[in-house]
Design a protein around this motif. Structure first.
Motif, short mmCIF file in Angstrom:
data_model
loop_
_atom_site.label_atom_id
_atom_site.label_comp_id
_atom_site.label_asym_id
_atom_site.label_seq_id
_atom_site.Cartn_x
_atom_site.Cartn_y
_atom_site.Cartn_z
N THR A 131 0.83 -1.21 0.00
CA THR A 131 0.00 0.00 0.00
C THR A 131 0.87 1.26 0.00
N SER A 132 1.86 1.28 0.86
CA SER A 132 2.71 2.47 0.93
C SER A 132 3.48 2.69 -0.38
N ARG A 133 3.93 1.61 -1.02
CA ARG A 133 4.63 1.75 -2.29
C ARG A 133 3.68 2.20 -3.39
N ALA A 134 2.47 1.61 -3.41
CA ALA A 134 1.50 1.96 -4.45
C ALA A 134 1.09 3.42 -4.38
N LYS A 135 1.07 3.98 -3.19
CA LYS A 135 0.66 5.37 -3.03
C LYS A 135 1.63 6.35 -3.71
N ARG A 136 2.82 5.91 -4.02
CA ARG A 136 3.76 6.77 -4.73
C ARG A 136 3.39 6.91 -6.20
N TYR A 137 2.59 5.97 -6.71
CA TYR A 137 2.31 5.94 -8.14
C TYR A 137 0.85 6.17 -8.50
N PHE A 138 -0.04 6.08 -7.52
CA PHE A 138 -1.47 6.20 -7.82
C PHE A 138 -2.11 7.28 -6.94
N ARG A 139 -3.11 7.94 -7.52
CA ARG A 139 -3.84 8.95 -6.76
C ARG A 139 -4.73 8.34 -5.69
N PHE A 140 -5.13 7.09 -5.93
CA PHE A 140 -6.09 6.46 -5.00
C PHE A 140 -5.74 4.98 -4.89
#
Length: 385
Positions: A131-140
């Motif tokens: 989740t923390s890594r994905a938040k660097r690449y996605f708005r939501f």
């Protein structure tokens, strides 16, 4: 574009509607949408006012990734979300496809964790890291609890809390094998809904025929979002049906949506053609039989007020006007109306005589009668006409 926060049960709310026809819908056995069909479906869903489209599973293939990228390039007025397993490779594929949001699905029930040889500490670690890594690449970023309705409530509550700490904006409670009931949904949400936590979404399956009821109940019980599919298309018995839920929410008077319900019939017809699965006549909201009437008592009342035996007018769902069918159970009012439309006024005696023959013919043929058959019977009884 804004997303509602967790809602208070029973309050006037605007639930967030997520369509998963292009992801869960296409996972229905034997269903394959062409690239052109996926584009058409996405355009129609946007035009109908869907809030969010789960546009597909990018990691399934490079071709899937490419068609999703082409749809994201159309800049449709709804959030586009890619689905991913709890694997970084899946999340990377979603990133390459150009979607602005990603949904990461985690096994959670004891059965699913056992099947994967995992335990909750593994889920907790992966939830935090991915989740923390994905938040660097996605708005939501949303995360999902697979088989949530067969998961101990304390474990689900812990998952929701951990998801919030990791930065997930939404948590999907998935009734993966469709075993929930409206009452069990209420009980579960009472135990896991936390003010100030991430929004909860309910994802229903229809194995016991309660998907739409469960999705509606989840909204009533405090979920801010639900996922649906057109005609309920999905794995096994399918998902909560967009058209059914949209009309139910509209009729509720307390759950407004941005959905233009007059577009529902066209959407369902498009999905029927693309999936190769015809709309059953008795299908709620968009089935032909949903607005057909034969009973004499019903038809007599409908001729006075079309809402007497219908919950809403067909036009609300983009359907043609209701139809009075002439058959074994018809009454004289239907016959008089049928012939009046043809410029023939029946007396009470004529209608009674004709009705007897109509019922005999319908019983012998085991079906309702065609207009041409009714005219033949009429002329046989009244040859001078």
């Amino acid at each position: 574009m804004t997303t509602p926060t967790a809602i208070a049960p029973g309050s006037i709310t605007r639930p967030w509607i997520i369509d998963t026809t292009l992801r869960d819908g296409e996972q229905a056995p034997g269903v394959v949408f062409s690239d052109a069909e996926k584009t058409e479906i996405a355009l129609m869903l946007a035009d109908a006012g869907i809030d969010e489209l789960e546009v597909g599973y990018p990691a399934i293939s490079r071709d899937e990734e490419a068609v999703i990228r082409s749809i994201t390039g159309m800049h449709l007025p709804m959030r586009l979300t890619g689905w991913a397993r709890a694997k970084w490779e899946d999340i990377e594929a979603a990133c390459r496809s150009g979607v602005e949001a990603v949904h990461i699905s985690f096994p959670l029930s004891p059965l699913y964790l056992q099947l994967m040889g995992r335990d909750y500490p593994w889920v907790q670690d992966q939830l935090g890291e991915l989740t923390s890594r994905a938040k660097r690449y996605f708005r939501f970023v949303s995360v999902g609890a697979q088989d949530a309705t067969r998961t101990p409530p304390d474990t689900l509550r812990r998952f929701i809390a951990d998801a919030g700490k990791a930065g997930a904006e939404r948590v999907r409670i998935a009734d993966t094998v469709g075993v929930a009931t409206p009452l069990s949904i209420c009980t579960l949400l009472e135990r896991v809904l936390v003010t100030g936590g991430p929004m909860l979404e309910f994802h229903a399956h229809n194995d016991l025929g309660m998907a739409t009821a469960n999705a509606y109940t989840a909204i009533e019980a405090g979920c801010g979002a639900v996922s649906v599919s057109v005609s309920g298309l999905g794995e096994r018995a399918g998902n909560a049906a967009l058209e059914e839920l949209a009309i139910a929410l509209k009729l509720s008077g307390i759950h407004p949506t941005g959905i233009d319900t007059t577009k529902l019939s066209a959407l369902c017809n498009t999905i029927a053609r693309a999936s190769g699965r015809a709309i059953e006549p008795q299908k709620p909201v968009v089935g032909k039989a949903a607005f057909q009437h034969e009973s004499g008592i019903h038809c007599a009342a409908l001729l006075k007020d079309p809402l007497s035996y219908q919950p809403f007018l067909p036009a609300m769902a983009g359907m043609p006007e209701h139809e009075l069918v002439i058959g074994k159970h018809s009454g004289s009012a239907s016959l008089k109306d049928f012939f009046q439309r043809k410029g023939i006024t029946l007396s009470a005696a004529e209608a009674a005589s004709l009705l007897g023959e109509v019922r005999k013919s319908a019983t012998a043929n085991k079906r309702s009668l065609l207009p041409s058959e009714l005219e033949i019977i009429y002329h046989q009884l009244a040859p001078e006409n």
